[in-house]
Design a protein around this motif. Structure first.
Motif, PDB file in Angstrom:
ATOM      1  N   THR A 253       0.833  -1.214   0.000  1.00 43.78           N
ATOM      2  CA  THR A 253       0.000   0.000   0.000  1.00 43.78           C
ATOM      3  C   THR A 253       0.864   1.258   0.000  1.00 43.78           C
ATOM      4  O   THR A 253       0.624   2.201  -0.765  1.00 43.78           O
ATOM      5  CB  THR A 253      -0.920   0.017   1.228  1.00 43.78           C
ATOM      6  N   PHE A 272      -1.540  -1.968  -5.276  1.00 46.16           N
ATOM      7  CA  PHE A 272      -2.848  -1.877  -4.628  1.00 46.16           C
ATOM      8  C   PHE A 272      -3.573  -3.222  -4.718  1.00 46.16           C
ATOM      9  O   PHE A 272      -4.162  -3.691  -3.738  1.00 46.16           O
ATOM     10  CB  PHE A 272      -3.698  -0.773  -5.272  1.00 46.16           C
ATOM     11  N   VAL A 285      -6.457   2.101   0.966  1.00 50.15           N
ATOM     12  CA  VAL A 285      -6.144   1.390  -0.271  1.00 50.15           C
ATOM     13  C   VAL A 285      -7.104   1.805  -1.378  1.00 50.15           C
ATOM     14  O   VAL A 285      -6.695   2.127  -2.501  1.00 50.15           O
ATOM     15  CB  VAL A 285      -6.204  -0.137  -0.042  1.00 50.15           C
TER      16      VAL A 285
END
Length: 318
Positions: A253, A272, A285
């Protein structure tokens, strides 16, 4: 002598009321007996309402010349610190140290007194000496256990949002364990929570120097570097963290966020996706994912991510 022994026994058995009865009866005939006066002070100290009277009796015992006066000065200092009177406690501790220079508890209490006085340098020095003396007699196992206990105290302070106190506690630990990477990493987190990112990076860097094989330390450095807009350095640190442990969703992330800020949204999407696969789905996220898609002109997909973001946020509130 019998009264002294019985009074001391009842104090050891945590029965100060009975100890006080025995000592008071003996003091009628021997009002200036130093041990009896001392025992009365110690018995009175067990009750917060008679703490000031206890201090008076300990001072009187010291005037009379008790056995082991160094210990009595220390007991007096402990009572004074409990009352918040560090100004009176400091000279009592110095008198105790003059008689018992290798007693680690004296240095521990000196550290507390100096901390109350706002004298951080002397507090750290005293606690460093405390650690040195304890190391001379402690086994490695007991040292590790004590370090864990002290770290837990720091963590508790941090969880209570008592960040300056947590930082002071970590500095105390480092005075006696300057090469402990875990403590440096913990200090970095507290400093970051206090918005002292540059100082946090210094502590994280030291943790890395001491233990470069731990992915968490590279992650910390990456987070701080990113916060300081040092994107390339942040990326290097975060990729090193993934080399050590590719399953850390938080690293994916953070790295994705770094790539977005560097104008590389396409690469960011991979990380992601990987964060979500690893169970690291979160509002952060999804918000970052939407931003990366928006930067690529994929508006409909970005809106879909924002919809998930709103659902996660709603669920968190509930």
């Amino acid at each position: 002598e019998v009264a002294s022994q019985l009074g001391s026994l009842h104090l050891t058995l945590d029965n100060p009321a009975r100890a006080l009865e025995i000592v008071d009866e003996a003091l009628i005939e021997l009002p200036t007996h130093p041990t009896l006066v001392l025992l009365k002070g110690l018995a009175l100290s067990k009750d917060i309402d008679t703490r000031q009277e206890a201090i008076t009796y300990l001072r009187k015992a010291l005037d009379l010349g008790p056995p082991n006066p160094g210990r009595v000065w220390l007991e007096l200092a402990i009572m004074l610190l409990d009352e918040g009177d560090w100004e009176a406690a400091l000279p009592a501790l110095e008198d105790s140290r003059a008689l018992r220079p290798d007693d680690p508890e004296i240095y521990y209490r000196l550290g507390a007194a100096y901390r109350m006085a706002g004298d951080r340098d002397n507090a750290v020095a005293a606690l460093k000496r405390f650690q040195e003396l304890r190391r001379q007699t402690d086994t490695a196992g007991s040292l590790s256990k004590r370090l864990g206990t002290e770290l837990n105290e720091a963590f508790t302070l941090a969880e209570q949002n008592k960040l300056p106190e947590a930082l002071a506690k970590l500095d105390e630990i480092l005075a006696g364990a300057p090469d402990n990477a875990r403590v440096h990493a913990s200090k970095a987190k507290v400093l970051y929570s206090m918005d002292q990112t540059t100082e946090a990076l210094v502590s994280a860097t030291r943790a890395l120097e001491l233990d470069p094989g731990r992915s968490e330390h590279h992650l910390l450095a990456g987070v701080f570097l990113l916060d300081l807009d040092r994107f390339r350095e942040a990326e290097t640190a975060l990729r090193r963290a993934l080399d050590l442990d590719p399953r850390l969703s938080e690293v994916h992330t953070t790295l994705a966020g770094s790539l977005v800020k560097q104008g590389r949204p396409e690469e960011a999407l991979e990380h992601f996706d990987r964060a979500i696969e690893l169970g690291g789905d979160s509002t952060a996220v999804r918000l970052g994912y939407a931003g990366a898609l928006e930067a690529l002109g994929r508006t409909e997909e970005a809106e879909a991510q924002m919809a998930v973001y709103r659902e996660l946020r709603k669920a968190a509130r509930e």
